[in-house]
Design a protein around this motif. Structure first.
Motif, PDB file in Angstrom:
ATOM      1  N   PHE A   1       0.807  -1.251  -0.017  1.00 21.18           N
ATOM      2  CA  PHE A   1      -0.011   0.081   0.104  1.00 21.18           C
ATOM      3  C   PHE A   1       0.831   0.926  -0.071  1.00 21.18           C
ATOM      4  O   PHE A   1       0.427   2.179  -0.546  1.00 21.18           O
ATOM      5  CB  PHE A   1      -0.965   0.169   1.235  1.00 21.18           C
ATOM      6  N   VAL A   2       2.088   1.223   0.544  1.00 24.19           N
ATOM      7  CA  VAL A   2       2.990   2.376   0.577  1.00 24.19           C
ATOM      8  C   VAL A   2       3.399   2.878  -0.693  1.00 24.19           C
ATOM      9  O   VAL A   2       3.440   3.977  -1.219  1.00 24.19           O
ATOM     10  CB  VAL A   2       4.242   2.047   1.664  1.00 24.19           C
ATOM     11  N   MET A   3       3.360   1.723  -1.636  1.00 26.94           N
ATOM     12  CA  MET A   3       3.880   2.047  -3.014  1.00 26.94           C
ATOM     13  C   MET A   3       2.953   2.929  -3.893  1.00 26.94           C
ATOM     14  O   MET A   3       3.134   3.569  -4.629  1.00 26.94           O
ATOM     15  CB  MET A   3       4.393   0.744  -3.580  1.00 26.94           C
ATOM     16  N   PHE A   4       1.493   2.632  -3.422  1.00 29.94           N
ATOM     17  CA  PHE A   4       0.517   3.258  -4.368  1.00 29.94           C
ATOM     18  C   PHE A   4       0.734   4.867  -3.652  1.00 29.94           C
ATOM     19  O   PHE A   4       0.411   5.963  -4.465  1.00 29.94           O
ATOM     20  CB  PHE A   4      -0.808   2.919  -3.749  1.00 29.94           C
ATOM     21  N   ILE A   5       1.076   4.856  -2.388  1.00 27.67           N
ATOM     22  CA  ILE A   5       1.108   6.472  -1.901  1.00 27.67           C
ATOM     23  C   ILE A   5       2.498   7.268  -2.487  1.00 27.67           C
ATOM     24  O   ILE A   5       2.286   8.135  -2.957  1.00 27.67           O
ATOM     25  CB  ILE A   5       1.325   6.523  -0.347  1.00 27.67           C
ATOM     26  N   GLY A   6       3.462   6.459  -2.778  1.00 26.48           N
ATOM     27  CA  GLY A   6       4.772   6.757  -3.458  1.00 26.48           C
ATOM     28  C   GLY A   6       4.313   7.265  -4.612  1.00 26.48           C
ATOM     29  O   GLY A   6       5.012   8.277  -5.308  1.00 26.48           O
ATOM     30  N   LEU A   7       3.758   6.293  -5.447  1.00 21.25           N
ATOM     31  CA  LEU A   7       3.546   6.724  -6.981  1.00 21.25           C
ATOM     32  C   LEU A   7       2.671   7.896  -7.097  1.00 21.25           C
ATOM     33  O   LEU A   7       2.962   8.815  -7.997  1.00 21.25           O
ATOM     34  CB  LEU A   7       2.766   5.566  -7.708  1.00 21.25           C
ATOM     35  N   GLY A   8       1.491   8.197  -6.211  1.00 25.20           N
ATOM     36  CA  GLY A   8       0.799   9.468  -6.231  1.00 25.20           C
ATOM     37  C   GLY A   8       1.589  10.396  -5.924  1.00 25.20           C
ATOM     38  O   GLY A   8       1.663  11.444  -6.659  1.00 25.20           O
ATOM     39  N   MET A   9       2.350  10.411  -5.000  1.00 24.36           N
ATOM     40  CA  MET A   9       3.484  11.545  -4.612  1.00 24.36           C
ATOM     41  C   MET A   9       4.332  11.850  -5.758  1.00 24.36           C
ATOM     42  O   MET A   9       4.633  13.063  -5.990  1.00 24.36           O
ATOM     43  CB  MET A   9       3.902  11.288  -3.368  1.00 24.36           C
ATOM     44  N   ALA A  10       4.869  10.777  -6.241  1.00 23.15           N
ATOM     45  CA  ALA A  10       6.104  11.037  -7.248  1.00 23.15           C
ATOM     46  C   ALA A  10       5.404  11.942  -8.457  1.00 23.15           C
ATOM     47  O   ALA A  10       6.053  12.738  -9.062  1.00 23.15           O
ATOM     48  CB  ALA A  10       6.723   9.609  -7.941  1.00 23.15           C
ATOM     49  N   GLU A  11       4.130  11.399  -8.790  1.00 18.59           N
ATOM     50  CA  GLU A  11       3.499  12.035 -10.021  1.00 18.59           C
ATOM     51  C   GLU A  11       3.646  13.516  -9.916  1.00 18.59           C
ATOM     52  O   GLU A  11       3.788  14.395 -10.457  1.00 18.59           O
ATOM     53  CB  GLU A  11       2.358  11.516 -10.457  1.00 18.59           C
ATOM     54  N   ILE A  12       3.085  13.931  -8.530  1.00 17.68           N
ATOM     55  CA  ILE A  12       2.911  15.236  -8.133  1.00 17.68           C
ATOM     56  C   ILE A  12       4.212  16.168  -8.035  1.00 17.68           C
ATOM     57  O   ILE A  12       4.309  17.343  -8.630  1.00 17.68           O
ATOM     58  CB  ILE A  12       1.863  15.406  -7.036  1.00 17.68           C
ATOM     59  N   CYS A  13       5.296  15.551  -7.412  1.00 19.73           N
ATOM     60  CA  CYS A  13       6.412  15.987  -7.398  1.00 19.73           C
ATOM     61  C   CYS A  13       7.162  16.405  -8.697  1.00 19.73           C
ATOM     62  O   CYS A  13       7.765  17.331  -8.778  1.00 19.73           O
ATOM     63  CB  CYS A  13       7.362  15.066  -6.780  1.00 19.73           C
ATOM     64  N   SER A  14       6.783  15.723  -9.753  1.00 20.21           N
ATOM     65  CA  SER A  14       7.535  15.771 -11.072  1.00 20.21           C
ATOM     66  C   SER A  14       7.043  17.147 -11.646  1.00 20.21           C
ATOM     67  O   SER A  14       7.670  17.961 -12.171  1.00 20.21           O
ATOM     68  CB  SER A  14       7.186  14.711 -12.025  1.00 20.21           C
ATOM     69  N   THR A  15       5.844  17.572 -11.398  1.00 17.52           N
ATOM     70  CA  THR A  15       5.307  19.080 -11.634  1.00 17.52           C
ATOM     71  C   THR A  15       5.560  20.028 -10.865  1.00 17.52           C
ATOM     72  O   THR A  15       5.855  21.289 -11.403  1.00 17.52           O
ATOM     73  CB  THR A  15       3.646  18.737 -11.796  1.00 17.52           C
ATOM     74  N   TYR A  16       5.497  19.862  -9.524  1.00 18.94           N
ATOM     75  CA  TYR A  16       5.656  20.880  -8.623  1.00 18.94           C
ATOM     76  C   TYR A  16       6.980  20.415  -7.731  1.00 18.94           C
ATOM     77  O   TYR A  16       6.922  20.250  -6.486  1.00 18.94           O
ATOM     78  CB  TYR A  16       4.765  20.859  -7.745  1.00 18.94           C
ATOM     79  N   PRO A  17       8.411  20.704  -8.253  1.00 17.08           N
ATOM     80  CA  PRO A  17       9.292  20.397  -7.307  1.00 17.08           C
ATOM     81  C   PRO A  17       9.873  21.604  -6.484  1.00 17.08           C
ATOM     82  O   PRO A  17      10.730  22.469  -7.078  1.00 17.08           O
ATOM     83  CB  PRO A  17      10.512  19.978  -8.512  1.00 17.08           C
ATOM     84  N   THR A  18       9.400  21.639  -5.465  1.00 19.63           N
ATOM     85  CA  THR A  18       9.709  22.833  -4.405  1.00 19.63           C
ATOM     86  C   THR A  18       9.948  22.365  -3.118  1.00 19.63           C
ATOM     87  O   THR A  18       9.593  21.140  -2.808  1.00 19.63           O
ATOM     88  CB  THR A  18       8.553  23.972  -4.598  1.00 19.63           C
ATOM     89  N   ALA A  19      10.642  23.068  -2.409  1.00 19.52           N
ATOM     90  CA  ALA A  19      11.112  22.879  -0.814  1.00 19.52           C
ATOM     91  C   ALA A  19       9.508  22.484  -0.046  1.00 19.52           C
ATOM     92  O   ALA A  19       9.849  21.833   0.919  1.00 19.52           O
ATOM     93  CB  ALA A  19      11.802  23.851  -0.395  1.00 19.52           C
ATOM     94  N   GLY A  20       8.626  23.427  -0.530  1.00 16.87           N
ATOM     95  CA  GLY A  20       7.416  23.252   0.315  1.00 16.87           C
ATOM     96  C   GLY A  20       6.971  21.758   0.039  1.00 16.87           C
ATOM     97  O   GLY A  20       5.971  21.369   1.035  1.00 16.87           O
ATOM     98  N   GLY A  21       7.293  21.154  -0.931  1.00 17.49           N
ATOM     99  CA  GLY A  21       6.816  19.808  -0.975  1.00 17.49           C
ATOM    100  C   GLY A  21       5.198  19.775  -1.016  1.00 17.49           C
ATOM    101  O   GLY A  21       4.333  20.362  -1.735  1.00 17.49           O
ATOM    102  N   LEU A  22       4.872  18.734  -0.296  1.00 15.57           N
ATOM    103  CA  LEU A  22       3.329  18.528  -0.132  1.00 15.57           C
ATOM    104  C   LEU A  22       2.402  19.795   0.173  1.00 15.57           C
ATOM    105  O   LEU A  22       1.179  19.751  -0.225  1.00 15.57           O
ATOM    106  CB  LEU A  22       3.053  17.595   0.778  1.00 15.57           C
TER     107      LEU A  22
END
Length: 527
Positions: free
Chosen positions: A77-98
């Protein structure tokens, strides 16, 4: 894309351009490679300081089936969370992150409120995770002393004092600058990979006897009191035992928080998230198998005064060899503290940069020598130490802090993922890493899992709850944060907090943001 495009500087840097496109200047020094970013993230999640210190908790709540099958279930289940985060990170690479992701995905209507909650929950996860990791390292150091000095008495006060000292040293390393952090990152990768391999080999090769495969993969143990003192099902005890595995797979958002200091962050950020999860799963599985096979006498190990895992080390490697293995855990916890403070300070920096903290202008001043937010480094150190104060009076502090960290982190992970597949679905622009049509199913699985563990880890960890040592203060900490964020939002922050504040106007970016990048982002929108 040509760097010499008309109207743009020949030394155009795409990382700076993408950051500028998101509204921020390149203030911090971009000095870390993809490998170093991965090192920070792997250290932040720190399987060594996750599985080993809580191995005794797993033996109490479920036993071997939790250690092995619980690990694989959580990893899935953690891999699903990681995949969702990775997609967003590619679009918004900032120190604020989430926090930044939430504001953008929520849009003008929902972004400010959700980003307010996001920032505070992520900070809770960050500081609790670091506090728990370094407290575990301090506990192991105390246990190591008692191995060589039998008359030495370990207690919560001594654990706290050692923990505070380690945190001060972690703050000093962060204050030394980028070179010190680079070295710490590379050493950490070495310790977490090679150190784990050493532990696995020594335990399996040195064990006087190895447990049977049947025991390792099928034995269920309940020492929580639930199945004997109540009508609780063994399945419920198994779910409580997932705390050990879930805490070991957190902190991979560090990759996003370090993105403004990482080269090619739009690629290396997502890569750092996913590689750290994948590496943690493999390393953790090997470690869990070795520890479980290496148990000599279950009851003796569980009741050991030096802790379950240290007892396994001593049983399998002797006093000297076992001490070396214990020290590996201490060192890993210390390195985790260094990395987590770095990630903490960057996330808080982004929040303060947008006016989210009292006296934000004071906190966002960067050190001239290091170009790092050192004031926030030390603020993080102080808060992390304060969070460990309950260790003075409760032996359940580590498992409770772990629960707080899990809830803080996973809730902060789920909020932007939920917004990505709901209100932000029509405006989100996918970039180098994307899930395509699988974004929604992946996102929903991640959100549902978060809701599930939010409920489980707020429940009492043993039964009956008849003294402070059995008290799980996770609901108190999480409840306080919910009340605080809700009251501050509706009574004050909703009138002035608008989420991320742009430092740059796009029309001022000639020579920094290429025209085709802007056009590309406007035309690549997908549902």
């Amino acid at each position: 894309m040509e760097n010499t495009e008309k109207g743009h500087a020949a030394d155009y840097n795409e990382d700076e351009a993408r950051l500028a496109r998101l509204g921020y200047k390149q203030n911090m020094k971009r000095q870390f490679s993809g490998l170093q970013n991965f090192g920070f993230t792997l250290t932040n999640s720190s399987v060594l300081i996750g599985i080993v210190p809580l191995f005794g908790f797993g033996m109490t709540a479920g036993g071997p089936v939790v250690a092995i099958w619980g690990w694989l279930l959580v990893a899935f289940f953690v891999m699903f969370i990681g995949l969702g985060m990775a997609e967003i990170c590619s679009t918004y690479p900032t120190a604020g992150g989430l926090y930044f992701w939430t504001a953008k995905l929520g849009g003008p209507k929902w972004g400010p409120m959700f980003s307010w909650y996001e920032a505070w929950f992520n900070m809770l996860g960050q500081v609790a995770g670091c506090s728990g990791s370094v407290l575990a390292a301090a506990t192991f150091m105390n246990n190591l002393i008692s191995v060589w000095q039998p008359t030495y008495e370990t207690d919560g006060k001594k654990n706290f004092y050692i923990m505070a000292a380690l945190m001060v040293i972690a703050g000093l390393v962060n204050s030394a600058g980028g070179r010190a952090l680079k070295i710490a990152s590379l050493v950490s990768v070495f310790i977490h990979i090679v150190g784990t391999i050493v532990i696995i080999i020594v335990v399996l090769a040195g064990a006087p006897k190895l447990q049977t495969a049947k025991f390792v993969f099928t034995d269920f143990e309940d020492h929580t009191g639930y199945t004997t003192s109540s009508s609780a099902s063994p399945v419920f005890v198994f779910l409580l035992g997932l705390l050990q595995s879930q805490w070991s797979m957190l902190g991979y958002d560090a990759s996003a928080h370090m993105s403004e200091e990482t080269e090619k962050s739009y690629v290396n950020g997502p890569r750092g998230i996913l590689l750290s999860i994948f590496a943690s799963v493999l390393i953790g599985l090997g470690l869990a198998l070795a520890l479980t096979f290496g148990i000599q006498d279950y009851n003796t190990t569980l009741s050991s005064s030096i802790g379950a895992a240290p007892q396994i080390f001593i049983d399998c490697a002797g006093k000297r060899g076992g001490s070396v293995l214990i020290f590996i855990i201490v060192f890993a916890g210390f390195l985790c503290g260094i990395a987590t403070v770095a990630a903490n300070s960057r996330m808080i920096y982004a929040f303060a940069r947008d006016g989210g903290l009292p006296f934000s202008r004071y906190w966002t001043v960067l050190n001239r020598r290091t170009q790092m937010p050192l004031r926030l480094v030390w603020l993080s150190v102080v808060i992390i130490i304060i969070l460990a104060l309950p260790s003075f009076g409760s032996t359940a502090t580590l498992s409770a802090i772990s629960g707080i960290s899990i809830i803080g982190f996973t809730v902060s992970y789920a909020i932007p993922i939920l917004l990505r597949i709901t209100v932000g679905a029509s405006t989100f622009v996918q970039h180098e890493f994307n899930l395509g049509k699988f974004s929604r199913p992946v996102g929903w699985i991640a959100v549902i899992w978060t809701i599930f563990i939010f409920i489980i880890f707020n429940l009492p960890q043993s039964w009956p709850v008849d003294d402070m040592n059995a008290f799980n203060f996770t609901p108190a900490a999480v409840g306080f944060l919910l009340i605080f964020t809700t009251l501050t939002w509706f009574l004050s922050a909703r009138h002035w907090f608008k989420g991320p504040v742009s430092e740059i106007a796009l029309q001022e970016l000639d020579g920094i943001v290429p025209v085709d990048l802007d056009e590309k982002q406007d035309t690549e929108k997908t549902n």
